[in-house]
Design a protein around this motif. Sequence first.
Motif, PDB file in Angstrom:
ATOM      1  N   PRO A 249       7.105   1.885 -15.405  1.00  0.00           N
ATOM      2  CA  PRO A 249       7.979   2.389 -16.482  1.00  0.00           C
ATOM      3  C   PRO A 249       7.702   1.638 -17.785  1.00  0.00           C
ATOM      4  O   PRO A 249       8.420   0.714 -18.180  1.00  0.00           O
ATOM      5  CB  PRO A 249       9.393   2.105 -15.941  1.00  0.00           C
ATOM      6  N   LYS A 250       6.635   2.032 -18.457  1.00  0.00           N
ATOM      7  CA  LYS A 250       6.131   1.264 -19.599  1.00  0.00           C
ATOM      8  C   LYS A 250       7.073   1.293 -20.794  1.00  0.00           C
ATOM      9  O   LYS A 250       7.119   0.331 -21.569  1.00  0.00           O
ATOM     10  CB  LYS A 250       4.758   1.790 -20.012  1.00  0.00           C
ATOM     11  N   GLN A 251       7.837   2.364 -20.965  1.00  0.00           N
ATOM     12  CA  GLN A 251       8.751   2.406 -22.108  1.00  0.00           C
ATOM     13  C   GLN A 251       9.821   1.330 -21.985  1.00  0.00           C
ATOM     14  O   GLN A 251      10.148   0.651 -22.966  1.00  0.00           O
ATOM     15  CB  GLN A 251       9.392   3.783 -22.211  1.00  0.00           C
ATOM     16  N   LYS A 302      14.082 -10.010 -16.243  1.00  0.00           N
ATOM     17  CA  LYS A 302      14.400  -8.588 -16.108  1.00  0.00           C
ATOM     18  C   LYS A 302      13.129  -7.749 -16.004  1.00  0.00           C
ATOM     19  O   LYS A 302      13.039  -6.832 -15.169  1.00  0.00           O
ATOM     20  CB  LYS A 302      15.238  -8.130 -17.310  1.00  0.00           C
ATOM     21  N   ALA A 303      12.130  -8.069 -16.839  1.00  0.00           N
ATOM     22  CA  ALA A 303      10.860  -7.330 -16.769  1.00  0.00           C
ATOM     23  C   ALA A 303      10.186  -7.534 -15.415  1.00  0.00           C
ATOM     24  O   ALA A 303       9.648  -6.577 -14.834  1.00  0.00           O
ATOM     25  CB  ALA A 303       9.937  -7.784 -17.900  1.00  0.00           C
ATOM     26  N   HIS A 304      10.216  -8.753 -14.896  1.00  0.00           N
ATOM     27  CA  HIS A 304       9.600  -9.016 -13.594  1.00  0.00           C
ATOM     28  C   HIS A 304      10.317  -8.257 -12.484  1.00  0.00           C
ATOM     29  O   HIS A 304       9.676  -7.757 -11.547  1.00  0.00           O
ATOM     30  CB  HIS A 304       9.623 -10.507 -13.309  1.00  0.00           C
ATOM     31  N   ARG A 305      11.639  -8.136 -12.579  1.00  0.00           N
ATOM     32  CA  ARG A 305      12.379  -7.378 -11.559  1.00  0.00           C
ATOM     33  C   ARG A 305      12.021  -5.899 -11.611  1.00  0.00           C
ATOM     34  O   ARG A 305      11.915  -5.242 -10.561  1.00  0.00           O
ATOM     35  CB  ARG A 305      13.884  -7.568 -11.759  1.00  0.00           C
ATOM     36  N   ILE A 306      11.838  -5.364 -12.802  1.00  0.00           N
ATOM     37  CA  ILE A 306      11.458  -3.946 -12.929  1.00  0.00           C
ATOM     38  C   ILE A 306      10.085  -3.713 -12.305  1.00  0.00           C
ATOM     39  O   ILE A 306       9.880  -2.744 -11.555  1.00  0.00           O
ATOM     40  CB  ILE A 306      11.462  -3.535 -14.416  1.00  0.00           C
ATOM     41  N   ILE A 307       9.135  -4.610 -12.592  1.00  0.00           N
ATOM     42  CA  ILE A 307       7.785  -4.466 -12.027  1.00  0.00           C
ATOM     43  C   ILE A 307       7.818  -4.602 -10.516  1.00  0.00           C
ATOM     44  O   ILE A 307       7.193  -3.815  -9.787  1.00  0.00           O
ATOM     45  CB  ILE A 307       6.840  -5.509 -12.656  1.00  0.00           C
ATOM     46  N   ASP A 309      10.331  -4.046  -8.453  1.00  0.00           N
ATOM     47  CA  ASP A 309      10.987  -2.884  -7.853  1.00  0.00           C
ATOM     48  C   ASP A 309      10.031  -1.692  -7.797  1.00  0.00           C
ATOM     49  O   ASP A 309       9.939  -0.996  -6.768  1.00  0.00           O
ATOM     50  CB  ASP A 309      12.235  -2.534  -8.669  1.00  0.00           C
ATOM     51  N   TRP A 310       9.305  -1.455  -8.881  1.00  0.00           N
ATOM     52  CA  TRP A 310       8.354  -0.326  -8.901  1.00  0.00           C
ATOM     53  C   TRP A 310       7.247  -0.533  -7.876  1.00  0.00           C
ATOM     54  O   TRP A 310       6.850   0.413  -7.186  1.00  0.00           O
ATOM     55  CB  TRP A 310       7.757  -0.193 -10.299  1.00  0.00           C
ATOM     56  N   GLN A 311       6.749  -1.752  -7.765  1.00  0.00           N
ATOM     57  CA  GLN A 311       5.677  -2.014  -6.799  1.00  0.00           C
ATOM     58  C   GLN A 311       6.151  -1.798  -5.366  1.00  0.00           C
ATOM     59  O   GLN A 311       5.424  -1.237  -4.549  1.00  0.00           O
ATOM     60  CB  GLN A 311       5.157  -3.435  -6.986  1.00  0.00           C
ATOM     61  N   HIS A 312       7.356  -2.235  -5.054  1.00  0.00           N
ATOM     62  CA  HIS A 312       7.873  -2.040  -3.695  1.00  0.00           C
ATOM     63  C   HIS A 312       8.016  -0.550  -3.379  1.00  0.00           C
ATOM     64  O   HIS A 312       7.621  -0.098  -2.300  1.00  0.00           O
ATOM     65  CB  HIS A 312       9.219  -2.743  -3.537  1.00  0.00           C
ATOM     66  N   LYS A 313       8.577   0.204  -4.297  1.00  0.00           N
ATOM     67  CA  LYS A 313       8.778   1.641  -4.046  1.00  0.00           C
ATOM     68  C   LYS A 313       7.440   2.368  -3.934  1.00  0.00           C
ATOM     69  O   LYS A 313       7.253   3.224  -3.060  1.00  0.00           O
ATOM     70  CB  LYS A 313       9.626   2.252  -5.162  1.00  0.00           C
ATOM     71  N   THR A 314       6.504   2.031  -4.807  1.00  0.00           N
ATOM     72  CA  THR A 314       5.207   2.713  -4.803  1.00  0.00           C
ATOM     73  C   THR A 314       4.400   2.370  -3.559  1.00  0.00           C
ATOM     74  O   THR A 314       3.818   3.259  -2.923  1.00  0.00           O
ATOM     75  CB  THR A 314       4.422   2.341  -6.070  1.00  0.00           C
ATOM     76  N   THR A 315       4.329   1.096  -3.194  1.00  0.00           N
ATOM     77  CA  THR A 315       3.555   0.717  -2.006  1.00  0.00           C
ATOM     78  C   THR A 315       4.170   1.277  -0.733  1.00  0.00           C
ATOM     79  O   THR A 315       3.440   1.670   0.183  1.00  0.00           O
ATOM     80  CB  THR A 315       3.456  -0.815  -1.916  1.00  0.00           C
ATOM     81  N   SER A 316       5.496   1.347  -0.638  1.00  0.00           N
ATOM     82  CA  SER A 316       6.129   1.959   0.536  1.00  0.00           C
ATOM     83  C   SER A 316       5.774   3.433   0.629  1.00  0.00           C
ATOM     84  O   SER A 316       5.517   3.961   1.726  1.00  0.00           O
ATOM     85  CB  SER A 316       7.646   1.779   0.477  1.00  0.00           C
ATOM     86  N   ALA A 369       0.798  -5.930 -16.125  1.00  0.00           N
ATOM     87  CA  ALA A 369       0.711  -4.880 -15.102  1.00  0.00           C
ATOM     88  C   ALA A 369       0.997  -5.413 -13.705  1.00  0.00           C
ATOM     89  O   ALA A 369       1.379  -4.642 -12.823  1.00  0.00           O
ATOM     90  CB  ALA A 369      -0.677  -4.232 -15.146  1.00  0.00           C
ATOM     91  N   GLY A 370       0.817  -6.707 -13.459  1.00  0.00           N
ATOM     92  CA  GLY A 370       1.091  -7.269 -12.139  1.00  0.00           C
ATOM     93  C   GLY A 370       0.237  -6.643 -11.050  1.00  0.00           C
ATOM     94  O   GLY A 370       0.746  -6.261  -9.995  1.00  0.00           O
ATOM     95  N   LEU A 371      -1.082  -6.542 -11.288  1.00  0.00           N
ATOM     96  CA  LEU A 371      -1.959  -5.831 -10.353  1.00  0.00           C
ATOM     97  C   LEU A 371      -2.098  -6.558  -9.023  1.00  0.00           C
ATOM     98  O   LEU A 371      -2.319  -5.925  -7.990  1.00  0.00           O
ATOM     99  CB  LEU A 371      -3.333  -5.636 -10.997  1.00  0.00           C
ATOM    100  N   ALA A 372      -1.992  -7.892  -9.021  1.00  0.00           N
ATOM    101  CA  ALA A 372      -2.149  -8.627  -7.766  1.00  0.00           C
ATOM    102  C   ALA A 372      -0.995  -8.355  -6.807  1.00  0.00           C
ATOM    103  O   ALA A 372      -1.170  -8.374  -5.583  1.00  0.00           O
ATOM    104  CB  ALA A 372      -2.260 -10.127  -8.041  1.00  0.00           C
ATOM    105  N   GLY A 373       0.195  -8.107  -7.340  1.00  0.00           N
ATOM    106  CA  GLY A 373       1.344  -7.854  -6.474  1.00  0.00           C
ATOM    107  C   GLY A 373       1.200  -6.595  -5.647  1.00  0.00           C
ATOM    108  O   GLY A 373       1.768  -6.495  -4.550  1.00  0.00           O
ATOM    109  N   ILE A 374       0.440  -5.623  -6.135  1.00  0.00           N
ATOM    110  CA  ILE A 374       0.248  -4.376  -5.380  1.00  0.00           C
ATOM    111  C   ILE A 374      -0.509  -4.656  -4.095  1.00  0.00           C
ATOM    112  O   ILE A 374      -0.153  -4.169  -3.016  1.00  0.00           O
ATOM    113  CB  ILE A 374      -0.493  -3.352  -6.260  1.00  0.00           C
ATOM    114  N   VAL A 375      -1.570  -5.468  -4.170  1.00  0.00           N
ATOM    115  CA  VAL A 375      -2.354  -5.787  -2.977  1.00  0.00           C
ATOM    116  C   VAL A 375      -1.528  -6.605  -1.988  1.00  0.00           C
ATOM    117  O   VAL A 375      -1.554  -6.349  -0.781  1.00  0.00           O
ATOM    118  CB  VAL A 375      -3.637  -6.542  -3.372  1.00  0.00           C
ATOM    119  N   GLU A 376      -0.784  -7.587  -2.486  1.00  0.00           N
ATOM    120  CA  GLU A 376       0.020  -8.427  -1.596  1.00  0.00           C
ATOM    121  C   GLU A 376       1.026  -7.597  -0.812  1.00  0.00           C
ATOM    122  O   GLU A 376       1.201  -7.779   0.399  1.00  0.00           O
ATOM    123  CB  GLU A 376       0.741  -9.492  -2.415  1.00  0.00           C
ATOM    124  N   LYS A 377       1.693  -6.663  -1.474  1.00  0.00           N
ATOM    125  CA  LYS A 377       2.701  -5.848  -0.795  1.00  0.00           C
ATOM    126  C   LYS A 377       2.056  -4.860   0.172  1.00  0.00           C
ATOM    127  O   LYS A 377       2.589  -4.593   1.257  1.00  0.00           O
ATOM    128  CB  LYS A 377       3.558  -5.127  -1.825  1.00  0.00           C
TER     129      LYS A 377
END
Length: 480
Positions: A249-251, A302-307, A309-316, A369-377
């Motif tokens: 959610p970039k906006q 707050k920004a880290h929580r948004i990222i 949350d999005w990573q958890h939902k997307t990877t699931s 973008a937090g790209l490393a978190g996607i792989v970890e999850k």
Amino acid sequence: MSQKVVIERVQVRGAAPYLGMSATPDGQQVPLYSTNPDIVMRWLCDGWRCRYNQLRSRRTRWDRNTQSAVPLGGKPDMRSDRQVRLECSWFAAIPAMVLQSPNRIENTDWWSANKRRKTLKKKHRNPGMTPRFKKRRDDLYFVCWHNKGANANYRQLNRRHGEVVITGQNPGAYRLDGQPCRYSIHIRVRVSQPVRDYTSVGVNWTRRTLVFVNDPLPIRRERTGAMVGLDRGCVHTLATSDNRFLDLPKQRLERIDREIRRRQKAQARRIAMSGETVKQYRRHASRTYERTGREISRLYAKAHRIIDDWQHKTTSMLVREYDLIVLEDLNLQDMSRKAKAKPDPDRPGAYLHNGQSAKRGLNHALRSAGLAGIVEKLEYKTRLTGQNRLILVNPAYTSQTCSKCGHCAKENRESQADFECRQCHARMNADLNAARNILDRGLDHLIGLDEAEHARTESDVPTAYSSRDASALTCGTSTR
């Protein structure tokens, strides 16, 4: 894994906890008691931190001058929990499950940090400093073991609220006449889902959060037979091989980033008006400056929580929909490094333009973008299902190779988004083209694994094989 909830309020019931001895104006030592929730919670946090640092003082570090291992704290504290209670009065009434928790946590923190340092050394990276002590300026924090119901018991109050009860008792020598010896701390929390079985609770009193440490829930899914290749990037966070873009959610993140920059400029103006350096000003910073710093920290969180949350939902979602997931094995740390300085041979002490200004924007985008978190999850979620397979492949030339004819040339990629093959003239989005190439490399790796397995079973001789195209990393279902 864990479940984090918000602390709404705290109540102390029963006896007033004994907090230690306090000096009166005339120099006498008198026992100190309190039922103030903030004072009691700070007392538990300080006691936990102090015991943690006592255990940490037993660790050693390598001294280059003496060529020997020396204790971190100079003199190690070898006292047991019982001895600490007897010699330090303010430890006497701390619950046993709180005082015992630093033993295991300190050991786990120490060896995990050393393992990380060894890994970084093997990769020829800066391993950082030896793990040190917890500081006063860190968040107020303590852990209490649940120990199968011995303490830190959770009770559901209604649909959205519950409470964790931590019990303790005052020592016999410091019990007040006519009052009970036991006390209980009731921590009321707000929950959004049922609390699962847990082994301990971690209380962050600075941020008013409580964490139930438990095992993650398995992801329920059925085999779909679907496969996907994922290309990670800054413009589109994820591009899939089946022509989809999955973006943060970039906006919302950009709005938060603007607020952070506005407050940082306000801080910079205060420093500039003072005529001092940043280090000098921070020694006597105004309350407005400190308040602005806390606001910036909250916005970052707050920004880290948004990222997250999005990573958890997307990877699931990806784990539920696809049996095979293939990603590129990016070296994000090297990609976000500063550009090397270029000394000017004609002017000693001067430097040539090295593109660091443009690189700074790319580094900021990569970290945001937090790209490393996607792989970890994805790694741990594919292990939980037992049905998925995750493969990391070599990313070299995936953005320059045509996914239809296989022609590889630098000229194929006209810009960040446009890709046109110079041989077959196929046009498509560059990220989607890279995602298809990533999936093809993952399938080639699986074919190579199957052939090696078949050859091993026929000869009945163990065969070691590796593939740079797959970075030798496969998670989820075993290949055998």
